[in-house]
Design a protein around this motif. Structure first.
Motif, mmCIF file in Angstrom:
data_model
loop_
_atom_site.group_PDB
_atom_site.id
_atom_site.type_symbol
_atom_site.label_atom_id
_atom_site.label_comp_id
_atom_site.label_asym_id
_atom_site.label_seq_id
_atom_site.Cartn_x
_atom_site.Cartn_y
_atom_site.Cartn_z
ATOM 1 N N ASN A 1 0.859 -1.184 0.000
ATOM 2 C CA ASN A 1 0.000 0.000 0.000
ATOM 3 C C ASN A 1 0.898 1.236 0.000
ATOM 4 O O ASN A 1 2.068 1.176 0.356
ATOM 5 C CB ASN A 1 -0.984 -0.001 1.183
ATOM 6 C CG ASN A 1 -0.269 -0.018 2.510
ATOM 7 O OD1 ASN A 1 0.455 0.906 2.855
ATOM 8 N ND2 ASN A 1 -0.470 -1.086 3.282
ATOM 9 N N TRP A 2 0.332 2.361 -0.429
ATOM 10 C CA TRP A 2 1.132 3.582 -0.576
ATOM 11 C C TRP A 2 1.664 4.082 0.756
ATOM 12 O O TRP A 2 2.705 4.728 0.815
ATOM 13 C CB TRP A 2 0.320 4.665 -1.274
ATOM 14 C CG TRP A 2 -0.044 4.260 -2.658
ATOM 15 C CD1 TRP A 2 -1.278 3.932 -3.127
ATOM 16 C CD2 TRP A 2 0.856 4.084 -3.761
ATOM 17 N NE1 TRP A 2 -1.213 3.570 -4.448
ATOM 18 C CE2 TRP A 2 0.081 3.655 -4.865
ATOM 19 C CE3 TRP A 2 2.225 4.241 -3.928
ATOM 20 C CZ2 TRP A 2 0.645 3.396 -6.115
ATOM 21 C CZ3 TRP A 2 2.780 3.976 -5.166
ATOM 22 C CH2 TRP A 2 2.002 3.559 -6.245
ATOM 23 N N ALA A 3 0.980 3.778 1.845
ATOM 24 C CA ALA A 3 1.424 4.228 3.162
ATOM 25 C C ALA A 3 2.761 3.613 3.558
ATOM 26 O O ALA A 3 3.437 4.131 4.446
ATOM 27 C CB ALA A 3 0.361 3.909 4.209
ATOM 28 N N GLU A 4 3.179 2.536 2.891
ATOM 29 C CA GLU A 4 4.488 1.942 3.195
ATOM 30 C C GLU A 4 5.628 2.906 2.912
ATOM 31 O O GLU A 4 6.718 2.733 3.433
ATOM 32 C CB GLU A 4 4.694 0.654 2.398
ATOM 33 C CG GLU A 4 3.917 -0.520 2.940
ATOM 34 C CD GLU A 4 4.223 -1.812 2.211
ATOM 35 O OE1 GLU A 4 4.182 -2.854 2.875
ATOM 36 O OE2 GLU A 4 4.509 -1.789 0.997
ATOM 37 N N LEU A 5 5.372 3.923 2.110
ATOM 38 C CA LEU A 5 6.413 4.922 1.865
ATOM 39 C C LEU A 5 6.777 5.675 3.146
ATOM 40 O O LEU A 5 7.815 6.311 3.216
ATOM 41 C CB LEU A 5 5.978 5.913 0.780
ATOM 42 C CG LEU A 5 5.919 5.350 -0.627
ATOM 43 C CD1 LEU A 5 5.302 6.370 -1.572
ATOM 44 C CD2 LEU A 5 7.298 4.952 -1.108
ATOM 45 N N SER A 6 5.934 5.565 4.157
ATOM 46 C CA SER A 6 6.233 6.238 5.423
ATOM 47 C C SER A 6 7.492 5.665 6.067
ATOM 48 O O SER A 6 8.079 6.297 6.943
ATOM 49 C CB SER A 6 5.049 6.141 6.386
ATOM 50 O OG SER A 6 4.802 4.795 6.734
ATOM 51 N N VAL A 7 7.942 4.488 5.606
ATOM 52 C CA VAL A 7 9.193 3.921 6.103
ATOM 53 C C VAL A 7 10.359 4.866 5.814
ATOM 54 O O VAL A 7 11.379 4.850 6.499
ATOM 55 C CB VAL A 7 9.439 2.511 5.516
ATOM 56 C CG1 VAL A 7 9.850 2.577 4.063
ATOM 57 C CG2 VAL A 7 10.487 1.763 6.306
ATOM 58 N N ALA A 8 10.185 5.734 4.824
ATOM 59 C CA ALA A 8 11.231 6.695 4.469
ATOM 60 C C ALA A 8 11.138 7.954 5.314
ATOM 61 O O ALA A 8 11.805 8.954 5.027
ATOM 62 C CB ALA A 8 11.130 7.050 2.985
#
Length: 135
Positions: free
Chosen positions: A56-63
């Motif tokens: 999901n796009w929220a996985e970019l929050s890992v950055a």
């Protein structure tokens, strides 16, 4: 000094073309955009893959990106032609053709032209409605 660099990076390294590094170094990314670009480079070039595929796009929050801002940031990078997105498969890759990347100034000019077109269209629509009412 030995030419063998194998001991310098025992955990490996990511091979990135100079053209891309030069484009990144001279781009005016926001901090969040820069984090996304670095994540894409690490997970594509660093893993030998063409795309970064997300659940999901929220996985970019890992950055380190605030979750609600993830989609906004990737859309901006896509508009600037820095990344290529497959929305259906939730896949992202860096556009390797750096000459296509738009600078923030070019984006601003593009947005300015779009803004002018919208205003012009709105004024024209307003005129045509006024003319219809007068008939």
């Amino acid at each position: 000094m030995s030419e063998n660099h194998s001991n310098e990076f025992p955990n490996g390294y990511t091979r990135v073309p100079h053209e891309i590094l030069n484009a990144i170094a001279t781009s005016n990314f926001t901090a969040q955009e820069h984090r996304i670009v670095n994540l894409i480079i690490r997970t594509t070039y660093g893993c030998g893959k063409d795309y970064l595929t997300l659940n999901n796009w929220a996985e970019l929050s890992v950055a380190g990106i605030y979750r609600p801002d993830c989609r906004h940031n990737i859309e901006r990078l896509q508009t600037a032609k820095i990344i290529i997105i497959d929305w259906i498969h939730k896949s992202i890759k860096l556009n390797p053709n750096c000459s296509q990347w738009l600078s923030q100034n070019e984006l601003a000019n593009s947005n300015s032209e779009t803004y002018k077109k919208i205003i012009s269209r709105q004024l024209f629509v307003g005129e045509s409605l006024t003319m219809k009412k007068q008939k």
